[in-house]
Scaffold this active site. Structure first.
Site, short mmCIF file in Angstrom:
data_model
loop_
_atom_site.label_atom_id
_atom_site.label_comp_id
_atom_site.label_asym_id
_atom_site.label_seq_id
_atom_site.Cartn_x
_atom_site.Cartn_y
_atom_site.Cartn_z
N ARG A 197 11.80 -2.12 10.40
CA ARG A 197 10.77 -1.59 11.21
C ARG A 197 10.51 -2.39 12.34
O ARG A 197 10.47 -3.66 12.38
CB ARG A 197 9.50 -1.55 10.53
N LYS A 214 0.97 -1.26 0.02
CA LYS A 214 -0.10 -0.01 0.04
C LYS A 214 0.82 1.12 -0.02
O LYS A 214 0.50 2.14 -0.72
CB LYS A 214 -1.03 0.13 1.09
N ARG A 258 -9.40 1.83 8.48
CA ARG A 258 -8.95 0.30 8.82
C ARG A 258 -9.99 -0.35 9.47
O ARG A 258 -9.86 -1.72 10.08
CB ARG A 258 -7.52 0.38 9.55
N ARG A 268 11.71 -6.19 4.07
CA ARG A 268 11.60 -4.30 3.90
C ARG A 268 12.66 -3.79 4.68
O ARG A 268 13.08 -4.03 5.98
CB ARG A 268 10.17 -4.43 4.71
N ARG A 315 -0.59 -8.22 13.25
CA ARG A 315 -1.11 -7.20 12.57
C ARG A 315 -1.89 -7.95 11.55
O ARG A 315 -3.18 -7.64 11.04
CB ARG A 315 0.19 -6.72 11.82
P1 AP5 Z 1 4.88 -1.60 1.70
O1 AP5 Z 1 4.73 -0.68 0.84
O2 AP5 Z 1 5.98 -0.90 2.89
O3 AP5 Z 1 3.76 -2.52 2.26
P2 AP5 Z 1 2.39 -1.82 3.13
O4 AP5 Z 1 1.08 -2.47 2.44
O5 AP5 Z 1 2.29 -0.16 3.15
O6 AP5 Z 1 2.61 -2.46 4.42
P3 AP5 Z 1 2.65 -1.89 6.07
O7 AP5 Z 1 3.32 -2.89 6.81
O8 AP5 Z 1 3.28 -0.53 6.01
O9 AP5 Z 1 1.13 -1.64 6.20
P4 AP5 Z 1 0.69 -1.86 7.48
O10 AP5 Z 1 -1.00 -1.64 7.07
O11 AP5 Z 1 0.62 -2.88 8.39
O12 AP5 Z 1 1.48 -0.80 8.25
P5 AP5 Z 1 1.19 0.89 8.70
O13 AP5 Z 1 2.27 1.62 8.52
O14 AP5 Z 1 -0.17 1.29 7.91
O15 AP5 Z 1 5.57 -2.83 0.92
C1 AP5 Z 1 6.04 -4.09 1.75
C2 AP5 Z 1 7.50 -4.43 1.35
O16 AP5 Z 1 7.16 -5.20 0.00
C3 AP5 Z 1 8.28 -3.46 1.18
O17 AP5 Z 1 9.76 -3.97 1.35
C4 AP5 Z 1 8.21 -3.15 -0.45
O18 AP5 Z 1 9.48 -2.41 -1.10
C5 AP5 Z 1 7.72 -4.46 -1.02
N1 AP5 Z 1 7.03 -4.41 -2.14
C6 AP5 Z 1 6.03 -3.84 -2.15
N2 AP5 Z 1 5.15 -4.00 -3.28
C7 AP5 Z 1 5.91 -5.05 -3.83
C8 AP5 Z 1 5.72 -6.18 -5.25
N3 AP5 Z 1 4.81 -5.72 -6.10
N4 AP5 Z 1 6.62 -6.93 -5.30
C9 AP5 Z 1 7.70 -7.25 -4.51
N5 AP5 Z 1 7.91 -6.58 -3.37
C10 AP5 Z 1 7.15 -5.42 -2.97
O19 AP5 Z 1 0.43 0.89 9.97
C11 AP5 Z 1 1.43 0.50 11.24
C12 AP5 Z 1 0.67 0.54 12.43
O20 AP5 Z 1 0.07 1.95 12.62
C13 AP5 Z 1 -0.38 -0.23 12.60
O21 AP5 Z 1 -0.06 -1.80 12.86
C14 AP5 Z 1 -1.30 0.19 13.57
O22 AP5 Z 1 -0.86 -0.10 14.85
C15 AP5 Z 1 -1.05 1.76 13.27
N6 AP5 Z 1 -2.05 2.46 12.69
C16 AP5 Z 1 -1.78 2.91 11.05
N7 AP5 Z 1 -2.83 3.30 10.42
C17 AP5 Z 1 -4.03 2.96 11.53
C18 AP5 Z 1 -5.35 2.96 11.27
N8 AP5 Z 1 -6.15 3.61 10.47
N9 AP5 Z 1 -5.96 2.68 12.69
C19 AP5 Z 1 -5.65 1.96 13.72
N10 AP5 Z 1 -4.04 1.88 13.80
C20 AP5 Z 1 -3.56 2.28 12.66
#
Ligand code: AP5
Length: 213
Positions: free
Chosen positions: A156, A9, A84, A123, A167
């Site tokens: 991370r 994402k 979410r 990552r 998660r």
């Molecule tokens: P990446 O693009 O980083 O993936 P992502 O989907 O953004 O993954 P996240 O782990 O950041 O999502 P998340 O939803 O758990 O975390 P968030 O930061 O929102 O890609 C992942 C890896 O794969 C990278 O290395 C990339 O290079 C690689 N990649 C990407 N595309 C690829 C492809 N096509 N082929 C190969 N490799 C690829 O949230 C973190 C925490 O914050 C949550 O756990 C929660 O505690 C809190 N939080 C955030 N938002 C909320 C909310 N709205 N409500 C409540 N808590 C929240």
């Protein structure tokens, strides 16, 4: 942007933001910055993030509401990692209605479970600007350093296997129901995320441009 943790994402949101010249609003990035700056909100969020749980809705919604009041969102924005929960989705509709705005599309990135684990393990993220890389699939030009700002890349803290499992569980229980929610509003665009980063980006842009016609 909708999809399980690690689906890509953030990677795709960043590319879309560049393509359409609009800001990427990532709640995860906002929380990570607050944790780094040791703000009261960051301290609260850290407790949840470290254990792989979602941060409570009222905290998240307040942050997004504030962010959507900034003038740079006038031409549009990409929401990454928000909403979410069903409650967040409903509140987002109310916030946007008040501003006489709406959602154009919800991009749902679908990825195989085994690919997700590989994405987590490889990552690396920039400590400073939050840009995300992968040691194999999206390596930085200089190993260990961010292409965008030159700062150090790190693992991370919530990418540890046990936290990742939690998660993914949180996603299944609280976020996956949003797929049906947005399907019923005819906003959902399903994207096959099991392709290269550039291929996924192209599919999303093609779909969005198709929606515009
Ligand atoms: P990446 O693009 O980083 O993936 P992502 O989907 O953004 O993954 P996240 O782990 O950041 O999502 P998340 O939803 O758990 O975390 P968030 O930061 O929102 O890609 C992942 C890896 O794969 C990278 O290395 C990339 O290079 C690689 N990649 C990407 N595309 C690829 C492809 N096509 N082929 C190969 N490799 C690829 O949230 C973190 C925490 O914050 C949550 O756990 C929660 O505690 C809190 N939080 C955030 N938002 C909320 C909310 N709205 N409500 C409540 N808590 C929240």
């Amino acid at each position: 942007m909708l999809g399980p943790p690690g689906a890509g994402k953030g990677t795709q949101a960043r590319k879309l933001a560049e393509e359409f010249h609009i800001p990427q609003i990532s709640t995860g990035d906002i929380f990570r910055k607050a944790v780094q700056d040791n703000t009261p909100m960051g301290k609260k969020a850290k407790e949840y993030m470290d254990s792989g749980m979602l941060v409570p809705d009222d905290i998240v919604i307040g942050i997004v509401e504030e962010r959507l009041d900034q003038p740079d969102v006038n031409a549009g924005f990409v929401l990454d990692g928000f909403p979410r929960t069903l409650y967040q989705a409903e509140r987002l509709e109310q916030i946007l209605q008040k501003k006489a705005r709406g959602i154009d599309a919800v991009i749902n990135i679908r990825v195989r479970r085994d690919a997700i684990i590989e994405r987590f393990t490889g990552r690396r993220v920039c400590k400073s600007c939050g840009a995300s890389y992968h040691v194999k699939y999206n390596p930085p030009r200089r190993p260990g350093l961010c292409d965008a700002c030159g700062n150090e890349l790190v693992i991370r803290p919530d990418d540890e296997l046990e936290t990742v499992k939690k998660r993914l569980e949180e996603y299944e229980q609280k976020t996956a129901p949003l797929i049906e929610f947005y399907q019923s509003r005819r906003l959902l665009i399903d994207i096959d995320g099991d392709k290269t980063i550039d291929e996924v980006h192209k599919s999303i842009v093609d779909m969005l441009r198709g929606e515009e016609k």
